[in-house]
Design a protein around this motif. Structure first.
Motif, PDB file in Angstrom:
ATOM      1  N   PRO A  39      43.720   0.073  12.446  1.00  0.00           N
ATOM      2  CA  PRO A  39      44.657  -0.895  13.027  1.00  0.00           C
ATOM      3  C   PRO A  39      45.150  -0.529  14.426  1.00  0.00           C
ATOM      4  CG  PRO A  39      45.182  -0.510  10.729  1.00  0.00           C
ATOM      5  CD  PRO A  39      44.148   0.516  11.108  1.00  0.00           C
ATOM      6  N   GLU A  40      45.052   0.738  14.806  1.00  0.00           N
ATOM      7  CA  GLU A  40      45.458   1.123  16.158  1.00  0.00           C
ATOM      8  C   GLU A  40      44.687   0.328  17.214  1.00  0.00           C
ATOM      9  OE1 GLU A  40      45.168   5.298  16.830  1.00  0.00           O
ATOM     10  OE2 GLU A  40      46.718   5.810  15.360  1.00  0.00           O
ATOM     11  N   LEU A  41      43.454  -0.055  16.872  1.00  0.00           N
ATOM     12  CA  LEU A  41      42.600  -0.724  17.856  1.00  0.00           C
ATOM     13  C   LEU A  41      43.027  -2.161  18.141  1.00  0.00           C
ATOM     14  CD1 LEU A  41      39.081   0.554  16.746  1.00  0.00           C
ATOM     15  CD2 LEU A  41      40.309   1.144  18.840  1.00  0.00           C
ATOM     16  N   ILE A  42      43.795  -2.783  17.252  1.00  0.00           N
ATOM     17  CA  ILE A  42      44.220  -4.164  17.506  1.00  0.00           C
ATOM     18  C   ILE A  42      45.628  -4.237  18.086  1.00  0.00           C
ATOM     19  CG2 ILE A  42      42.728  -4.990  15.656  1.00  0.00           C
ATOM     20  CD1 ILE A  42      45.259  -5.591  14.015  1.00  0.00           C
ATOM     21  N   MET A  43      46.265  -3.104  18.277  1.00  0.00           N
ATOM     22  CA  MET A  43      47.665  -3.091  18.692  1.00  0.00           C
ATOM     23  C   MET A  43      47.842  -3.198  20.199  1.00  0.00           C
ATOM     24  SD  MET A  43      49.050  -0.310  15.884  1.00  0.00           S
ATOM     25  CE  MET A  43      50.786  -0.409  16.294  1.00  0.00           C
ATOM     26  N   THR A  44      46.730  -3.298  20.945  1.00  0.00           N
ATOM     27  CA  THR A  44      46.802  -3.503  22.392  1.00  0.00           C
ATOM     28  C   THR A  44      46.330  -4.899  22.775  1.00  0.00           C
ATOM     29  OG1 THR A  44      44.588  -2.537  22.645  1.00  0.00           O
ATOM     30  CG2 THR A  44      46.474  -1.054  22.910  1.00  0.00           C
ATOM     31  N   ALA A  45      46.029  -5.746  21.794  1.00  0.00           N
ATOM     32  CA  ALA A  45      45.521  -7.092  22.082  1.00  0.00           C
ATOM     33  C   ALA A  45      46.594  -7.949  22.747  1.00  0.00           C
ATOM     34  CB  ALA A  45      45.059  -7.760  20.786  1.00  0.00           C
ATOM     35  N   PRO A  46      46.203  -8.781  23.736  1.00  0.00           N
ATOM     36  CA  PRO A  46      47.162  -9.751  24.287  1.00  0.00           C
ATOM     37  C   PRO A  46      47.604 -10.729  23.202  1.00  0.00           C
ATOM     38  CG  PRO A  46      45.161  -9.600  25.644  1.00  0.00           C
ATOM     39  CD  PRO A  46      44.890  -8.860  24.372  1.00  0.00           C
ATOM     40  N   ALA A  47      48.761 -11.321  23.373  1.00  0.00           N
ATOM     41  CA  ALA A  47      49.301 -12.233  22.362  1.00  0.00           C
ATOM     42  C   ALA A  47      48.365 -13.399  22.091  1.00  0.00           C
ATOM     43  CB  ALA A  47      50.669 -12.742  22.809  1.00  0.00           C
TER      44      ALA A  47
ATOM     45  N   GLY B 191      35.350  -5.704  28.836  1.00  0.00           N
ATOM     46  CA  GLY B 191      36.791  -5.724  28.653  1.00  0.00           C
ATOM     47  C   GLY B 191      37.287  -4.485  27.939  1.00  0.00           C
ATOM     48  N   LEU B 192      36.586  -4.085  26.879  1.00  0.00           N
ATOM     49  CA  LEU B 192      36.971  -2.870  26.154  1.00  0.00           C
ATOM     50  C   LEU B 192      36.664  -1.615  26.965  1.00  0.00           C
ATOM     51  CD1 LEU B 192      35.900  -3.839  22.531  1.00  0.00           C
ATOM     52  CD2 LEU B 192      38.222  -3.649  23.435  1.00  0.00           C
ATOM     53  N   GLU B 193      35.637  -1.701  27.821  1.00  0.00           N
ATOM     54  CA  GLU B 193      35.382  -0.578  28.733  1.00  0.00           C
ATOM     55  C   GLU B 193      36.543  -0.425  29.717  1.00  0.00           C
ATOM     56  OE1 GLU B 193      31.793   0.863  31.710  1.00  0.00           O
ATOM     57  OE2 GLU B 193      32.434  -1.239  31.779  1.00  0.00           O
ATOM     58  N   LYS B 194      37.023  -1.545  30.235  1.00  0.00           N
ATOM     59  CA  LYS B 194      38.080  -1.525  31.256  1.00  0.00           C
ATOM     60  C   LYS B 194      39.365  -0.895  30.734  1.00  0.00           C
ATOM     61  CE  LYS B 194      40.411  -4.587  34.538  1.00  0.00           C
ATOM     62  NZ  LYS B 194      40.523  -5.989  35.041  1.00  0.00           N
ATOM     63  N   ILE B 195      39.711  -1.145  29.467  1.00  0.00           N
ATOM     64  CA  ILE B 195      40.974  -0.612  28.943  1.00  0.00           C
ATOM     65  C   ILE B 195      40.800   0.744  28.258  1.00  0.00           C
ATOM     66  CG2 ILE B 195      41.984  -2.908  28.697  1.00  0.00           C
ATOM     67  CD1 ILE B 195      41.463  -2.747  25.687  1.00  0.00           C
ATOM     68  N   GLY B 196      39.605   1.316  28.347  1.00  0.00           N
ATOM     69  CA  GLY B 196      39.393   2.686  27.883  1.00  0.00           C
ATOM     70  C   GLY B 196      38.958   2.854  26.448  1.00  0.00           C
TER      71      GLY B 196
END
Length: 382
Positions: free
Chosen positions: A177-185, A41-46
């Motif tokens: 914190p930048e890493l958690i700012m793309t998480a789905p709700a 999943g993390l690979e897919k979103i870069g």
């Protein structure tokens, strides 16, 4: 005041953009070949490539294992360990949520000391330091970057085993914190409530100390005051920072105070029905807190004042007010209300209860608990 001890043996780097410090940390440890453990999943979103590029830009070789899944299994640990040994890496980076960190901890044990991960099941069976590890969380939930457990599913038993040892602690953690700012709700919600539960269970644990209380209370303040705001808008930088820091403090709290019935009961739910850990915890929370209310000695009111919306309650507080507030929090965040909604079957309750009673968290629960109690709690949550 009873006797207690604690230590903070790790180097934790917090801040927006702090990922850029990764090569510097690796060079400090004289690591020229890193084993990166993460998921598809993390690979897919870069995100995986971003970390790989940062590592390689520092002149450091990187080999990756990306087949981690939620509720990781013994098979995955064995696969990752074999690749680690084959590639000749000298350190690890665990990128992701608790699953990636659990796998990395287990690999760190087996790569150093051999055997099977089941050989180390239980408490304090790891003989010494594991392979050096840097944890980079991408969720504000597990706190695994500061906790001593590796939780792995043994498929042969449908059982979540725990390897608990302070030797498992990652040497470094980078909290960006930048890493958690793309998480789905939905992920932000279930992980956020999981972190809140870490703080709450540590706070009411029979093993609680002034040190763990300090960490737990600050965690509840940060998470309770920001979780709705963060789930509503993950781009809210202030809320993201609060959630990331709060999750970390909650992890430190329960690393030294243990947890309780919520976590003891959630692990079998995940093992038998593959329910995400945070979701299972969130569903069980109101039922267990209602059960534990009999043992409360003023701490429920403190928790309530950290998590409730509006003015704090200073008098006429009742324990059921906290239970209702937790149910409302789950509803606000879109979390299922019952175990049946996530596929749990009534006929498996006896087996799940037997497994829950094996957890080291049961003795730390504030209200003494029997097998019969656990069965009744599962039925109520169903």
């Amino acid at each position: 005041m009873k006797e207690f001890n604690f230590k903070i043996p790790q180097n934790i780097q917090f801040g927006m953009g702090s990922l850029k410090k990764l090569p510097e940390i690796l060079m400090e440890n004289q690591s020229d070949h890193v084993f990166l453990i993460s998921d598809r999943g993390l690979e897919k979103i870069g995100v995986v490539k971003k970390i790989q590029d940062i590592i390689e830009a520092g002149g450091i070789k990187c080999t990756s294992y990306l087949d981690v899944i939620p509720n990781p299994t013994v098979t995955i640990v064995n696969e990752a360990t074999a690749l680690y040994k084959e590639c000749g890496a000298t350190s690890m980076v665990a990128l992701g949520g608790g699953s990636s960190m659990d796998v990395a901890k287990a690999v760190g044990v087996l790569a150093k000391y051999g055997g099977e991960i089941t050989d180390y099941e239980g408490n304090h069976k790891v003989p010494g330091p594991i392979v050096p590890m840097i944890a980079i969380p991408t969720t504000a939930g597990t706190g695994s970057e500061v906790t001593a457990s590796a939780v792995i599913t043994d498929e042969s038993r449908n059982y979540k085993l725990s390897v608990f040892s302070y030797e498992n602690l990652p040497k470094y953690a980078i909290l960006d914190p930048e890493l958690i700012m793309t998480a789905p709700a939905s992920i932000a919600a279930s992980c956020g409530v999981d972190a809140l539960i870490h703080a709450m269970e540590a706070y009411i644990s029979t093993n609680a100390s002034p040190f763990s209380d300090a960490m737990a209370e600050k965690a509840m303040e940060l998470i309770g005051g920001n979780i709705r705001r963060f789930v509503a808008n993950r781009k809210d930088e202030e809320a993201a920072c609060a959630m990331m820091a709060g999750c970390n403090f909650a992890g430190i709290a329960f690393a030294w105070a243990r947890l309780g019935n919520v976590h003891a009961m959630s692990h079998p739910v995940s093992a038998y029905f593959n329910v995400p850990h945070g979701v299972a915890n969130s569903i069980l929370l109101p039922t267990v807190m209602e059960y534990n209310a009999l043992a409360d000695h003023g701490r429920y009111q403190v928790i309530y004042n950290y998590i409730c919306e509006g003015a704090k309650v200073t008098e006429d507080f009742r324990a059921e007010m906290l239970v209702e507030a937790l149910k409302k929090l789950n509803r606000d965040l879109g979390i299922p209300e019952t175990l049946s909604e996530v596929g749990v079957k009534e006929e498996m309750i006896p087996a799940m209860a037997e497994d829950a009673m094996k957890s080291g968290n049961i003795p730390a629960n504030p209200r003494q608990t029997s097998l019969k109690d656990i069965i009744a709690l599962y039925h109520k949550a169903l």
